[in-house]
Design a protein around this motif. Structure first.
Motif, PDB file in Angstrom:
ATOM      1  N   GLN A 188      11.038  -0.727  28.448  1.00  0.00           N
ATOM      2  CA  GLN A 188      11.398   0.019  29.650  1.00  0.00           C
ATOM      3  C   GLN A 188      10.891   1.457  29.562  1.00  0.00           C
ATOM      4  N   LEU A 189      10.679   1.930  28.323  1.00  0.00           N
ATOM      5  CA  LEU A 189      10.288   3.317  28.092  1.00  0.00           C
ATOM      6  C   LEU A 189       8.809   3.444  27.736  1.00  0.00           C
ATOM      7  N   ARG A 190       8.320   2.536  26.907  1.00  0.00           N
ATOM      8  CA  ARG A 190       6.886   2.469  26.573  1.00  0.00           C
ATOM      9  C   ARG A 190       6.320   1.292  27.356  1.00  0.00           C
ATOM     10  N   ILE A 191       5.795   1.579  28.539  1.00  0.00           N
ATOM     11  CA  ILE A 191       5.446   0.528  29.487  1.00  0.00           C
ATOM     12  C   ILE A 191       4.172  -0.194  29.045  1.00  0.00           C
ATOM     13  N   PRO A 192       4.204  -1.532  28.894  1.00  0.00           N
ATOM     14  CA  PRO A 192       2.971  -2.261  28.537  1.00  0.00           C
ATOM     15  C   PRO A 192       1.881  -2.022  29.576  1.00  0.00           C
ATOM     16  N   GLN A 193       0.651  -1.858  29.115  1.00  0.00           N
ATOM     17  CA  GLN A 193      -0.445  -1.541  30.028  1.00  0.00           C
ATOM     18  C   GLN A 193      -0.646  -2.643  31.059  1.00  0.00           C
ATOM     19  N   GLN A 194      -0.332  -3.888  30.689  1.00  0.00           N
ATOM     20  CA  GLN A 194      -0.510  -5.001  31.622  1.00  0.00           C
ATOM     21  C   GLN A 194       0.283  -4.796  32.905  1.00  0.00           C
ATOM     22  N   THR A 195       1.352  -4.000  32.809  1.00  0.00           N
ATOM     23  CA  THR A 195       2.191  -3.734  33.979  1.00  0.00           C
ATOM     24  C   THR A 195       1.389  -3.109  35.109  1.00  0.00           C
ATOM     25  N   TRP A 196       0.388  -2.310  34.737  1.00  0.00           N
ATOM     26  CA  TRP A 196      -0.340  -1.547  35.743  1.00  0.00           C
ATOM     27  C   TRP A 196      -1.597  -2.266  36.239  1.00  0.00           C
ATOM     28  N   HIS A 197      -1.839  -3.483  35.778  1.00  0.00           N
ATOM     29  CA  HIS A 197      -3.021  -4.211  36.241  1.00  0.00           C
ATOM     30  C   HIS A 197      -2.910  -4.563  37.717  1.00  0.00           C
ATOM     31  N   ASP A 198      -1.689  -4.820  38.160  1.00  0.00           N
ATOM     32  CA  ASP A 198      -1.460  -5.092  39.570  1.00  0.00           C
ATOM     33  C   ASP A 198      -0.763  -3.889  40.193  1.00  0.00           C
ATOM     34  N   GLU A 199      -1.019  -3.663  41.456  1.00  0.00           N
ATOM     35  CA  GLU A 199      -0.396  -2.530  42.142  1.00  0.00           C
ATOM     36  C   GLU A 199       1.115  -2.720  42.176  1.00  0.00           C
ATOM     37  N   ILE A 200       1.829  -1.703  41.738  1.00  0.00           N
ATOM     38  CA  ILE A 200       3.284  -1.763  41.693  1.00  0.00           C
ATOM     39  C   ILE A 200       3.846  -1.000  42.894  1.00  0.00           C
ATOM     40  N   HIS A 201       4.678  -1.670  43.643  1.00  0.00           N
ATOM     41  CA  HIS A 201       5.299  -1.025  44.802  1.00  0.00           C
ATOM     42  C   HIS A 201       6.774  -0.789  44.489  1.00  0.00           C
ATOM     43  N   ILE A 224      11.093  15.339  32.539  1.00  0.00           N
ATOM     44  CA  ILE A 224      11.047  15.710  33.957  1.00  0.00           C
ATOM     45  C   ILE A 224      12.396  16.285  34.344  1.00  0.00           C
ATOM     46  N   GLN A 225      12.385  17.331  35.155  1.00  0.00           N
ATOM     47  CA  GLN A 225      13.613  17.857  35.744  1.00  0.00           C
ATOM     48  C   GLN A 225      13.612  17.505  37.222  1.00  0.00           C
ATOM     49  N   SER A 226      14.710  16.915  37.676  1.00  0.00           N
ATOM     50  CA  SER A 226      14.802  16.490  39.065  1.00  0.00           C
ATOM     51  C   SER A 226      16.069  17.065  39.700  1.00  0.00           C
ATOM     52  N   LYS A 227      15.964  17.527  40.911  1.00  0.00           N
ATOM     53  CA  LYS A 227      17.095  18.132  41.611  1.00  0.00           C
ATOM     54  C   LYS A 227      18.240  17.137  41.739  1.00  0.00           C
ATOM     55  N   GLY A 228      19.428  17.594  41.410  1.00  0.00           N
ATOM     56  CA  GLY A 228      20.606  16.747  41.516  1.00  0.00           C
ATOM     57  C   GLY A 228      20.880  15.914  40.278  1.00  0.00           C
ATOM     58  N   ILE A 229      19.978  15.983  39.293  1.00  0.00           N
ATOM     59  CA  ILE A 229      20.180  15.242  38.035  1.00  0.00           C
ATOM     60  C   ILE A 229      20.293  16.270  36.914  1.00  0.00           C
ATOM     61  N   ASN A 230      21.424  16.288  36.253  1.00  0.00           N
ATOM     62  CA  ASN A 230      21.700  17.342  35.274  1.00  0.00           C
ATOM     63  C   ASN A 230      20.900  17.215  33.991  1.00  0.00           C
ATOM     64  N   GLU A 231      20.698  15.997  33.513  1.00  0.00           N
ATOM     65  CA  GLU A 231      20.035  15.835  32.216  1.00  0.00           C
ATOM     66  C   GLU A 231      18.522  15.723  32.367  1.00  0.00           C
ATOM     67  N   PRO A 232      17.748  16.195  31.374  1.00  0.00           N
ATOM     68  CA  PRO A 232      16.292  16.000  31.401  1.00  0.00           C
ATOM     69  C   PRO A 232      15.972  14.508  31.380  1.00  0.00           C
ATOM     70  N   ILE A 233      14.951  14.123  32.112  1.00  0.00           N
ATOM     71  CA  ILE A 233      14.571  12.707  32.215  1.00  0.00           C
ATOM     72  C   ILE A 233      13.381  12.455  31.302  1.00  0.00           C
ATOM     73  N   PHE A 234      13.564  11.593  30.336  1.00  0.00           N
ATOM     74  CA  PHE A 234      12.537  11.308  29.331  1.00  0.00           C
ATOM     75  C   PHE A 234      11.443  10.418  29.922  1.00  0.00           C
ATOM     76  N   PHE A 235      10.210  10.607  29.426  1.00  0.00           N
ATOM     77  CA  PHE A 235       9.152   9.644  29.740  1.00  0.00           C
ATOM     78  C   PHE A 235       8.126   9.614  28.622  1.00  0.00           C
ATOM     79  N   ASN A 236       7.504   8.461  28.473  1.00  0.00           N
ATOM     80  CA  ASN A 236       6.369   8.270  27.586  1.00  0.00           C
ATOM     81  C   ASN A 236       5.112   8.209  28.446  1.00  0.00           C
ATOM     82  N   PHE A 237       3.966   8.566  27.891  1.00  0.00           N
ATOM     83  CA  PHE A 237       2.741   8.605  28.698  1.00  0.00           C
ATOM     84  C   PHE A 237       2.429   7.266  29.345  1.00  0.00           C
ATOM     85  N   THR A 238       2.955   6.178  28.767  1.00  0.00           N
ATOM     86  CA  THR A 238       2.692   4.843  29.314  1.00  0.00           C
ATOM     87  C   THR A 238       3.372   4.631  30.655  1.00  0.00           C
ATOM     88  N   ALA A 239       4.300   5.545  31.019  1.00  0.00           N
ATOM     89  CA  ALA A 239       4.945   5.451  32.328  1.00  0.00           C
ATOM     90  C   ALA A 239       4.056   5.985  33.438  1.00  0.00           C
TER      91      ALA A 239
END
Length: 273
Positions: A188-201, A224-239
């Motif tokens: 869920q955090l380190r997204i497999p590259q195959q996920t992006w082979h098809d357009e994701i909506h 990422i900092q997002s308005k209305g969300i207090n905690e920092p949102i983590f992401f890996n480059f695979t996202a």
């Protein structure tokens, strides 16, 4: 070998000034990363602790030149190396710079740690009142795994010996196996590259907007900092949809899918706005 220094004992979690004169604790080098916490791993990383007589010792110079060739491998393996001598920080900093070393040089000027470990050289000669040249390989919890007595140079570990020691320790850690990263949670955090082979909506109601506050080029992780969300949102480059190693600059405005996991919030399908 002094009686107090043997495998399965715990090395003291000392605090000493580094080559810049800043106090640091040994345990700060072995902690798990923030990314590991997000992935659900609990184990940290091993560390090599080298006691040095000082910059003036030709044997230490030779050992440190050898370690200098090993430091890049340690960095990409997320392992640490520190050295300790009785030299002043300014002297350690000069020695470090001349070696082009990037590990931390600690200064035990008062010999407090050296005496605590019973490794003070009490012989006559140019090395008197200096640390005996021991090398310790420690587990993440600072348990001693291996001790090398470097009184004679052949007693000091080779790069291959250190590599095997680190491998033996890390094989017991929860992050070491491929299967640990091939789990539903981590994917869920380190997204497999195959996920992006098809357009994701992504449905509009699941999309959020925010700003990249940080991105580490070495680890590929950011927040990422997002308005209305207090905690920092983590992401890996695979996202970030795409192939290969993707990067993104801080302060970039993005849209993303907010994902809730048992280790906190993370972002998926990150796209610059």
């Amino acid at each position: 070998m002094p009686k107090t220094l043997k495998p399965t004992d715990f090395f003291p979690d000392f605090e000493l000034p580094d080559h810049n004169g800043r106090l640091k604790k040994l345990s700060s080098f072995t902690k798990q990363s923030e990314a590991d916490k997000r992935y659900g791993f609990k184990d940290g990383y091993p560390i090599i602790v080298v006691f040095s007589r000082g910059f003036f010792c030709p044997r230490d110079q030779q050992q440190f030149r050898m370690l200098q060739t090993f430091q890049k491998e340690l960095n990409i393996n997320f392992c640490s190396l520190v050295s300790i001598s009785a030299d002043e920080p300014i002297i350690s900093a000069a020695f470090r710079s001349g070696l082009d070393a990037n590990w931390t040089f600690f200064s035990d000027i008062k010999r407090a740690l050296i005496k605590q470990l019973n490794i003070l050289d009490e012989t006559e000669g140019e090395y008197a009142y200096r640390a005996l040249p021991y090398t310790f390989v420690l587990k993440p919890n600072l348990e001693i795994y291996k001790v090398y007595n470097g009184w004679y140079f052949v007693g000091r570990p080779t790069i291959e010996e250190l590599r095997q020691d680190l491998r033996s320790i890390m094989m017991q850690m929860d992050y070491y196996s491929y299967e640990a990263f091939n789990s539903p949670h981590v994917k869920q955090l380190r997204i497999p590259q195959q996920t992006w082979h098809d357009e994701i909506h992504i449905p509009a109601h699941r999309l959020k907007e925010g700003v990249i506050t940080s991105f580490n080029l070495r680890t590929g992780n950011g927040y990422i900092q997002s308005k209305g969300i207090n905690e920092p949102i983590f992401f890996n480059f695979t996202a970030i949809p795409g192939e290969g190693y993707r990067t993104i600059k801080p302060e970039t405005k993005v849209s993303f899918e907010l994902v809730e996991t048992f280790t906190g919030l993370s972002a998926n399908a990150i796209r610059p706005l």
